[in-house]
Design a protein around this motif. Structure first.
Motif, PDB file in Angstrom:
ATOM      1  N   THR A  94      -0.603   4.717  13.073  1.00 31.18           N
ATOM      2  CA  THR A  94       0.802   4.545  12.698  1.00 31.18           C
ATOM      3  C   THR A  94       0.970   3.260  11.899  1.00 31.18           C
ATOM      4  O   THR A  94       1.680   3.234  10.897  1.00 31.18           O
ATOM      5  CB  THR A  94       1.691   4.516  13.961  1.00 31.18           C
ATOM      6  OG1 THR A  94       1.507   5.723  14.679  1.00 31.18           O
ATOM      7  CG2 THR A  94       3.144   4.353  13.610  1.00 31.18           C
ATOM      8  N   GLY A  95       0.290   2.205  12.316  1.00 33.96           N
ATOM      9  CA  GLY A  95       0.360   0.935  11.596  1.00 33.96           C
ATOM     10  C   GLY A  95      -0.184   1.059  10.181  1.00 33.96           C
ATOM     11  O   GLY A  95       0.366   0.483   9.234  1.00 33.96           O
ATOM     12  N   GLU A  96      -1.259   1.823  10.018  1.00 38.66           N
ATOM     13  CA  GLU A  96      -1.819   2.030   8.677  1.00 38.66           C
ATOM     14  C   GLU A  96      -0.832   2.773   7.794  1.00 38.66           C
ATOM     15  O   GLU A  96      -0.655   2.428   6.624  1.00 38.66           O
ATOM     16  CB  GLU A  96      -3.127   2.818   8.778  1.00 38.66           C
ATOM     17  CG  GLU A  96      -4.268   2.052   9.406  1.00 38.66           C
ATOM     18  CD  GLU A  96      -5.487   2.913   9.679  1.00 38.66           C
ATOM     19  OE1 GLU A  96      -5.464   4.117   9.349  1.00 38.66           O
ATOM     20  OE2 GLU A  96      -6.461   2.374  10.225  1.00 38.66           O
ATOM     21  N   LYS A  97      -0.176   3.793   8.335  1.00 41.58           N
ATOM     22  CA  LYS A  97       0.801   4.556   7.556  1.00 41.58           C
ATOM     23  C   LYS A  97       1.976   3.676   7.159  1.00 41.58           C
ATOM     24  O   LYS A  97       2.461   3.756   6.031  1.00 41.58           O
ATOM     25  CB  LYS A  97       1.280   5.772   8.349  1.00 41.58           C
ATOM     26  CG  LYS A  97       0.207   6.819   8.529  1.00 41.58           C
ATOM     27  CD  LYS A  97       0.649   7.934   9.434  1.00 41.58           C
ATOM     28  CE  LYS A  97      -0.521   8.871   9.702  1.00 41.58           C
ATOM     29  NZ  LYS A  97      -0.235   9.856  10.720  1.00 41.58           N
ATOM     30  N   ILE A  98       2.438   2.836   8.074  1.00 48.03           N
ATOM     31  CA  ILE A  98       3.552   1.944   7.762  1.00 48.03           C
ATOM     32  C   ILE A  98       3.131   0.959   6.669  1.00 48.03           C
ATOM     33  O   ILE A  98       3.915   0.658   5.764  1.00 48.03           O
ATOM     34  CB  ILE A  98       4.027   1.214   9.034  1.00 48.03           C
ATOM     35  CG1 ILE A  98       4.741   2.205   9.950  1.00 48.03           C
ATOM     36  CG2 ILE A  98       4.941   0.044   8.699  1.00 48.03           C
ATOM     37  CD1 ILE A  98       5.110   1.667  11.304  1.00 48.03           C
ATOM     38  N   GLY A 104       3.898   1.057  -1.038  1.00 45.23           N
ATOM     39  CA  GLY A 104       4.599   1.951  -1.963  1.00 45.23           C
ATOM     40  C   GLY A 104       6.014   1.470  -2.257  1.00 45.23           C
ATOM     41  O   GLY A 104       6.475   1.519  -3.404  1.00 45.23           O
ATOM     42  N   ALA A 105       6.708   0.987  -1.229  1.00 43.97           N
ATOM     43  CA  ALA A 105       8.068   0.477  -1.429  1.00 43.97           C
ATOM     44  C   ALA A 105       8.061  -0.763  -2.312  1.00 43.97           C
ATOM     45  O   ALA A 105       8.905  -0.910  -3.206  1.00 43.97           O
ATOM     46  CB  ALA A 105       8.717   0.170  -0.085  1.00 43.97           C
ATOM     47  N   ALA A 106       7.104  -1.668  -2.084  1.00 47.86           N
ATOM     48  CA  ALA A 106       7.011  -2.873  -2.911  1.00 47.86           C
ATOM     49  C   ALA A 106       6.716  -2.506  -4.363  1.00 47.86           C
ATOM     50  O   ALA A 106       7.300  -3.078  -5.293  1.00 47.86           O
ATOM     51  CB  ALA A 106       5.928  -3.806  -2.368  1.00 47.86           C
ATOM     52  N   PHE A 107       5.823  -1.552  -4.566  1.00 53.21           N
ATOM     53  CA  PHE A 107       5.500  -1.102  -5.923  1.00 53.21           C
ATOM     54  C   PHE A 107       6.729  -0.483  -6.583  1.00 53.21           C
ATOM     55  O   PHE A 107       7.004  -0.729  -7.764  1.00 53.21           O
ATOM     56  CB  PHE A 107       4.343  -0.099  -5.870  1.00 53.21           C
ATOM     57  CG  PHE A 107       3.800   0.273  -7.215  1.00 53.21           C
ATOM     58  CD1 PHE A 107       3.089  -0.627  -7.977  1.00 53.21           C
ATOM     59  CD2 PHE A 107       4.035   1.542  -7.725  1.00 53.21           C
ATOM     60  CE1 PHE A 107       2.598  -0.281  -9.222  1.00 53.21           C
ATOM     61  CE2 PHE A 107       3.563   1.901  -8.969  1.00 53.21           C
ATOM     62  CZ  PHE A 107       2.835   0.991  -9.727  1.00 53.21           C
ATOM     63  N   SER A 108       7.496   0.308  -5.832  1.00 52.13           N
ATOM     64  CA  SER A 108       8.715   0.926  -6.355  1.00 52.13           C
ATOM     65  C   SER A 108       9.740  -0.128  -6.751  1.00 52.13           C
ATOM     66  O   SER A 108      10.387  -0.017  -7.796  1.00 52.13           O
ATOM     67  CB  SER A 108       9.335   1.871  -5.324  1.00 52.13           C
ATOM     68  OG  SER A 108       8.471   2.932  -5.053  1.00 52.13           O
ATOM     69  N   VAL A 109       9.899  -1.156  -5.919  1.00 51.74           N
ATOM     70  CA  VAL A 109      10.841  -2.236  -6.241  1.00 51.74           C
ATOM     71  C   VAL A 109      10.384  -2.965  -7.496  1.00 51.74           C
ATOM     72  O   VAL A 109      11.197  -3.285  -8.371  1.00 51.74           O
ATOM     73  CB  VAL A 109      10.990  -3.206  -5.041  1.00 51.74           C
ATOM     74  CG1 VAL A 109      11.708  -4.476  -5.437  1.00 51.74           C
ATOM     75  CG2 VAL A 109      11.715  -2.514  -3.899  1.00 51.74           C
ATOM     76  N   PHE A 110       9.086  -3.222  -7.613  1.00 49.23           N
ATOM     77  CA  PHE A 110       8.565  -3.891  -8.810  1.00 49.23           C
ATOM     78  C   PHE A 110       8.844  -3.063 -10.068  1.00 49.23           C
ATOM     79  O   PHE A 110       9.307  -3.591 -11.081  1.00 49.23           O
ATOM     80  CB  PHE A 110       7.057  -4.138  -8.662  1.00 49.23           C
ATOM     81  CG  PHE A 110       6.413  -4.668  -9.906  1.00 49.23           C
ATOM     82  CD1 PHE A 110       6.608  -5.976 -10.301  1.00 49.23           C
ATOM     83  CD2 PHE A 110       5.615  -3.846 -10.692  1.00 49.23           C
ATOM     84  CE1 PHE A 110       6.030  -6.466 -11.459  1.00 49.23           C
ATOM     85  CE2 PHE A 110       5.028  -4.321 -11.848  1.00 49.23           C
ATOM     86  CZ  PHE A 110       5.229  -5.641 -12.239  1.00 49.23           C
TER      87      PHE A 110
END
Length: 169
Positions: A94-98, A104-110
């Protein structure tokens, strides 16, 4: 719960063209999907294993490592896994998936910030003659800059306001 059953209800399990009448003794939320407990003889019959057993759960008190070593000495025990090990493995994955989701979220924000920067730069370049006209008419650099900033902020707020219902739709 998904089958509409409650503790104490009688039901029928269909398996391989056979049926077994059972009583619901409890409802659990286990670490593994589809996990269910049944008496050993019923489980062996359903799985077609004869008198063999591929897995079972023990609720024990005391030294778990000592009990694990004792079970391994029986000869027909291949693996003994403690519940704490299963929970740790589930939490690890679960930690790996998070972590992947956060990357992915950081890349999307960038990418979104890069898109905003490019859009603002393009807008300023396309409207440069208008800004030059404002300067010719006597507006200060600060006023023109504030005009650009207010325009960008209003467009950004409008985009956020519209993104929520469009994204939901």
């Amino acid at each position: 719960r998904q089958c509409g059953l409650r503790v104490g209800d009688q039901t029928v399990i269909n398996y391989f063209g056979k049926e077994a009448k059972v009583e619901v003794a409890g409802i659990l939320s286990g670490a593994l999907p589809g996990e269910a407990y049944a008496p050993l003889l019923l489980a062996q019959e359903i799985l077609g294993m004869g008198d063999r057993c591929m897995a079972f759960f023990l609720i024990l008190d005391g030294d778990h490592e000592g009990i694990r070593k004792e079970l391994h000495t029986l000869g027909n025990v291949a693996q003994v896994t403690l519940k704490s090990e299963i929970v740790a493995k589930v939490m690890e994955t679960t930690g790996e998936k998070i972590g992947i989701i956060r990357i992915g979220a950081a890349f999307s924000v960038f990418i979104a910030l890069l898109f905003i920067f490019c859009s603002v730069s393009f807008t300023v370049l396309k409207r440069k003659p208008e800004y030059v006209m404002l300067r010719i008419l006597g507006f200060s650099d600060l006023t023109v800059a504030l005009t650009i900033i207010v325009e960008v902020l209003v467009l950004g707020a409008l985009a956020v306001f519209l993104a929520i219902p469009v994204g939901y739709g």
